[in-house]
Every structure is written in C-alpha cells, then in structure tokens.
Design an enzyme around this catalytic site. Structure first.
Site, PDB file in Angstrom:
ATOM      1  N   GLU A  31      39.577  43.224  36.867  1.00 14.05           N
ATOM      2  CA  GLU A  31      38.301  42.563  37.133  1.00 14.05           C
ATOM      3  C   GLU A  31      38.498  41.111  37.570  1.00 14.05           C
ATOM      4  O   GLU A  31      37.546  40.323  37.557  1.00 14.05           O
ATOM      5  CB  GLU A  31      37.415  42.625  35.878  1.00 14.05           C
ATOM      6  CG  GLU A  31      37.897  41.775  34.706  1.00 14.05           C
ATOM      7  CD  GLU A  31      38.926  42.486  33.827  1.00 14.05           C
ATOM      8  OE1 GLU A  31      39.133  42.058  32.694  1.00 14.05           O
ATOM      9  OE2 GLU A  31      39.513  43.493  34.299  1.00 14.05           O
ATOM     10  N   ASP A  55      36.896  35.818  36.810  1.00 15.47           N
ATOM     11  CA  ASP A  55      37.018  36.959  35.895  1.00 15.47           C
ATOM     12  C   ASP A  55      35.613  37.394  35.482  1.00 15.47           C
ATOM     13  O   ASP A  55      34.748  36.564  35.165  1.00 15.47           O
ATOM     14  CB  ASP A  55      37.836  36.569  34.669  1.00 15.47           C
ATOM     15  CG  ASP A  55      38.062  37.750  33.754  1.00 15.47           C
ATOM     16  OD1 ASP A  55      38.843  38.636  34.129  1.00 15.47           O
ATOM     17  OD2 ASP A  55      37.432  37.783  32.676  1.00 15.47           O
ATOM     18  N   ILE A  56      35.365  38.722  35.528  1.00 20.79           N
ATOM     19  CA  ILE A  56      34.063  39.255  35.087  1.00 20.79           C
ATOM     20  C   ILE A  56      34.023  39.229  33.562  1.00 20.79           C
ATOM     21  O   ILE A  56      34.910  39.789  32.890  1.00 20.79           O
ATOM     22  CB  ILE A  56      33.845  40.679  35.609  1.00 20.79           C
ATOM     23  CG1 ILE A  56      33.898  40.691  37.151  1.00 20.79           C
ATOM     24  CG2 ILE A  56      32.516  41.234  35.115  1.00 20.79           C
ATOM     25  CD1 ILE A  56      33.780  42.082  37.748  1.00 20.79           C
TER      26      ILE A  56
END
Length: 556
Positions: free
Chosen positions: A466, A422-423
C-alpha cells in the site's frame, strides 16, 4: 551441375572473372616487391656503415684535439717551474691565451681552490669542490663537462693539470678554460649528407654540443645557447640508453627533436663523452623511394588501363547497383517497404534484375516484420514498466527513473524532493472488506495520486503493497509540502468507507516528505531514508498528515 555451366558474356559473374583475372595477372607480373625490399636493405646497410665511419673519424679527431689541449697545458706548466713574480705569471698566461684561440682564459689555483692568477676573468670564487680540481690535486690531467661561467657569460670546458715544484710536489693547479665554440666546430668537421649531424653528450645524458640543425634554427631565432643546452637532456635518447648498456641500435628511431633517424655512437674521453652521429631516415631511403615511385608508376599505368576496361563494364551495371544502394540506405534510414523501380534495372544483367526483385520482396517483408516488432515492443515495455493493479509505474521502473533524476539533480545542483505515501490502517481495511476491495482501494488511491501531480516531470510509482512514492525534481521543501497536502486532500475526497480506521471513517493517507540538493558522491538511498523516517513520524503523530523530514535546510 558443373557440366551445365556455360560461358555467357552477358552475365555479371563472367565479366567480373575476366576483369579480376586480368588485374591479378598484370599486378603479379609487375610486382617487384622483393627487389624493392632488397634495395631498401642495401641502402640502410650502406648508411649505417657511413655513420659508423663518421663516428670513428670524429672520435679520432676529438681524441687528437684533447691530446693537443693537454699538451698545450703541459707545455705551459713547464714554463711555470721557475719562481716568478705575479706580473710574470700574468704575462705568461696572457701570452698563452692570445696564441691559443681555443682558450677563453687561464687561471692558477692554490691547493685550497683559491684562484691566484687569471686572465680573461674566466671564473670567480673557489674551485675546491669541482671534480676536475680534485683529480688534478691527485696528479692527473682532467677534462671537465660543459658548464656555464657567469663571469664570461659563456659555456666552457675546463682542462686542469697539476703544477709541481722542484721537489715534484703539487704546488698549484693550472686551469685552462676552453671555448665551447671550439668543441662545437670540431663536431661539425664532417659533412654527412644534407641532414646528417654529430653531437656530444656526457655520461649522464646531458648535451655538450647541439645538433647542427638546432644550432642553425636557434641562431636564426636569436636565442642563446645557454638556454638551449641547460634545458636539454638525452637520458631517454635510444642511443644513449643502448650506449650505457654497450649495445648497438639497429632500426631507425625518433630522436629527442622529433626526427626519425638512423644513428651510431662511440665513447671518447675515457668513457666520459658520447659521440652520436645521426642521419634522417628519409634522406637515407631517398634512392629507395625513387625506385619505388618508378615501379609504382609503371604498375599504376597498367592498372589504369585495366581500370578503363572495368569502367567500361561497370557502366552496364552502375544504374541497378546505384538503385540497390539507394534502396539499402532508405531501409537503413527507416523507410521500410521501399521498392526499386523496374525502369532503372531493365537493361542490366539478369543476375541484377533477379537481385532487385528479391530485394523488393524482402523489403516488403521487413516492413511488415518491423511494424509487428514495434507493436510488440511497445506492449512489452508498457507491461514491464507498469504495475498491473494500479496502472502506475512499478518498483523496477521507479528505480531506473530515480537514479536518472538523482544524477541530474546532482549535476545541476537543484533541490530534489521525494514523497513516501502509505494508506493508513490498510491491513485493517483488508481484514474488514476483503482483499478484492483492498485491491480496488489501492487502485483508486493510485489514480488520485497520478492525477494530482501537475508537471510532466513529476513521477508516481507503486513502491510496494500500500506504499507509493512521488518524485518531484527541482522542487524545494515548501513546494513538496504543498504537493503532499494536495495529494492527501484528493484521497480524502474519494470518501472510501473505512470503518476500521481510528483516524477517520474513510480511507486516508500519511505522507513523509524529504528534500535535498544531492552532492557528488552522496548515496541516492539517503533521500529514501529521510522520506521513510518522515513517514514514520507522520504515523507516530496520528496519521492522515504530511510531515517533512528533519534534514539540513535546502535552498530553492
């Protein structure tokens, strides 16, 4: 249209019409199917009548034999009325046994079932619970089923009759032990062709005598009758089932020894024994087969002559047909655009020449269409499996690959790792730099992830928004953690500015790692759940890190 039709012997149509018409006329003229059917029916009915007669004769023979044996015991009982000492009893029984070879021995039992006197040691112990003894105590002469005596090591049938004293009361029971071989010889008294045979069953479906062919085979192999009879039951025998229902069995059937036979039956011994007569279907229908063979030979001869004519015609079209067949096989094998050479069909009929020309045109069209379809299929498959923004695999393709990898790991019992990526603070990134910049950042992160995995079997996909997932087959937790750290490091090297992040001044990622050895019956979603929980833990611990799921240890 029909007015312009002309007979032209050079055309394939006319030649085939002549050949097929000739064959139909010849085969119709020589077809004696109704006659063959009638002969088969007559032969079958004749065999069924013979089987019915044999069963009837066999029943009369058995009934007479039973009556004679009962009379023998009744006569013997009449000589036992006067008081005699023990030796006299033994002498009378011994003399009777020697003069009646059907009997293995004799015995006298008291009302309590204890054997008082016996000859030939036919049985040991008491017979109180035997049904034949109980019926004799009620004043009836009774014949037992077949049973094995340990003392004589033979199968026997017991005939029991009461002995009365001067007052007419039953004082003892006389037991006559009949040699089983006498009953077997009785059942083989009638010869029914080469394969016909008769045998007995009791009313519970157990064999009392065995068929002649099994007896001869067993004798040749040296096996005992006791092992055979004790293991045989005819409860599923088609005739036994019909006999219990009181119905006749019409068609042929497979008996318990795998032979297709016709058969008939009758009950005897007051409905306690079932006589079955059978004859192989092949022997019954042998005359029918002989007639059919002659008929078929005649038909085959005529057809052969017709075939010679058709063969003569086929030589003129064999080469072009072979060329068409080879061309079809070439196209089936994927050699689209194959062309039939003109030399092979030049001397053929005009229909085949025209057909070959059409084939060549269609072959070229097929080659062009197949090439066009392949190009379109490749494009469609690539588009359907790829995420448009990141150019890595999409969620749908991930689901397919994940199930395949999970099943393979389950079969091979290999460790299977999944990384959930996950960003960090991506919503803040979008709010700060805009959605276009956010899309560019997602694309660059996906590119870094894709180029960081080393093996061709490793798989990167966009999971949503994301989030990304990486599948690492045959990878333990330590290896997965190492890959996760490399991914995190590569994203940091991008140095994408992220001023609204509370972790770093550039874009970072958090990774949850989960590793299991899938077990049979375990849900594939289990690994996803573990990775998702590990990702949540990584965020809780401050982001920009790789955290392994808390799960049972996995052996590499």
């Amino acid at each position: 249209m029909f007015g312009s039709f002309q007979i032209n012997r050079s055309t394939l149509q006319t030649r085939l019409i002549i050949a097929v018409t000739l064959l139909l006329l010849l085969t119709t003229f020589l077809s004696f199917i109704p006659t063959v059917i009638v002969i088969k029916h007559q032969r079958t009915e004749e065999a069924l009548t013979n089987l019915e007669q044999v069963v009837s004769y066999q029943k009369q023979l058995i009934d007479r034999w039973i009556t004679e044996r009962e009379y023998d015991l009744t006569y013997l009982v009449s000589s036992l009325h006067e008081p005699q000492n023990n030796q006299q009893f033994v002498d009378v029984l011994t003399t009777f046994t020697k003069s009646h070879p059907d009997f293995l021995g004799m015995a006298i039992a008291d009302p309590q079932g204890q054997i008082i006197f016996s000859t030939g040691n036919p049985i040991e112990g008491e017979v109180t619970k035997r049904s034949f003894f109980q019926q004799a105590l009620y004043g009836e002469t009774c014949i037992s089923d077949l049973f094995y005596t340990r003392t004589s090591m033979k199968y026997t049938i017991v005939i029991a009759t009461p002995i009365r004293d001067h007052e007419g009361k039953i004082s003892n029971v006389l037991l006559g032990f009949v040699n089983h071989s006498a009953l077997r010889e009785l059942m083989q008294a009638f010869k029914l062709g080469e394969t016909g045979q008769t045998y007995l069953m009791n009313n519970e479906g157990y064999l009392l005598t065995e068929p002649a062919y099994t007896y001869e085979k067993r004798e040749a192999e040296g096996s005992s009758s006791s092992s055979f009879l004790s293991s045989q039951t005819g409860k599923e025998h088609p005739l036994f089932i019909k006999a219990k229902q009181g119905e006749k069995y019409g068609p042929s059937y497979d008996n318990d020894w795998g032979r297709e036979v016709y058969g008939d039956y009758l009950w005897t011994n007051h409905g306690n024994w079932l006589i079955i007569a059978e004859m192989d279907r092949d022997e019954i229908l042998e005359p029918y087969y002989h007639y059919r063979m002659i008929t078929l030979s005649v038909v085959a001869t005529v057809l052969f002559l017709a075939f010679l004519y058709v063969l003569y015609l086929s030589k003129q079209i064999q080469a072009p047909l072979q060329s068409l067949l080879e061309g079809t096989k070439k196209i089936e094998a994927g050699e689209y655009g194959y062309q039939i050479k003109a030399e092979g069909i030049r001397r053929s009929t005009k229909e085949l020449v025209h057909l070959a020309s059409i084939f060549n045109e269609m072959s070229l069209r097929v080659a062009d269409n197949v090439q066009l379809l392949r190009e379109r299929e490749n494009k469609l498959e690539l588009l359907s499996n790829t995420d448009e923004l990141t150019c890595v695999a999409n969620r749908r393709y991930f689901n397919e690959r994940y199930e395949l990898m999970w099943n393979f790991a389950t079969r091979m019992q290999h460790p299977f790792s999944l990384l959930m990526v996950d960003i960090d603070f991506f919503k803040n990134y979008n709010d700060t730099y805009g959605h276009l910049a956010g899309d560019q950042a997602i694309h660059l992160v996906a590119h870094a992830l894709q180029h960081s995995v080393k093996r061709t079997t490793d798989f990167v996909a966009r999971y949503g928004g994301e989030e990304f997932v990486i599948l690492l087959p045959n990878t333990d937790e330590a290896g997965a953690m190492q890959v996760g750290e490399e991914l995190r490091h590569q994203v940091e090297l991008l140095q994408l500015e992220h001023s609204s992040s509370s972790v770093a001044s550039h874009v970072t990622i958090s990774i949850g790692v989960a590793t299991v050895v899938p077990q049979e019956g375990e849900l594939a979603t289990y690994l996803l759940t573990l990775a998702d929980e590990a990702l949540y833990q990584a965020k809780q611990e401050g982001r920009n890190r790789v955290v392994a799921a808390k799960s049972p240890p996995v052996l590499s």
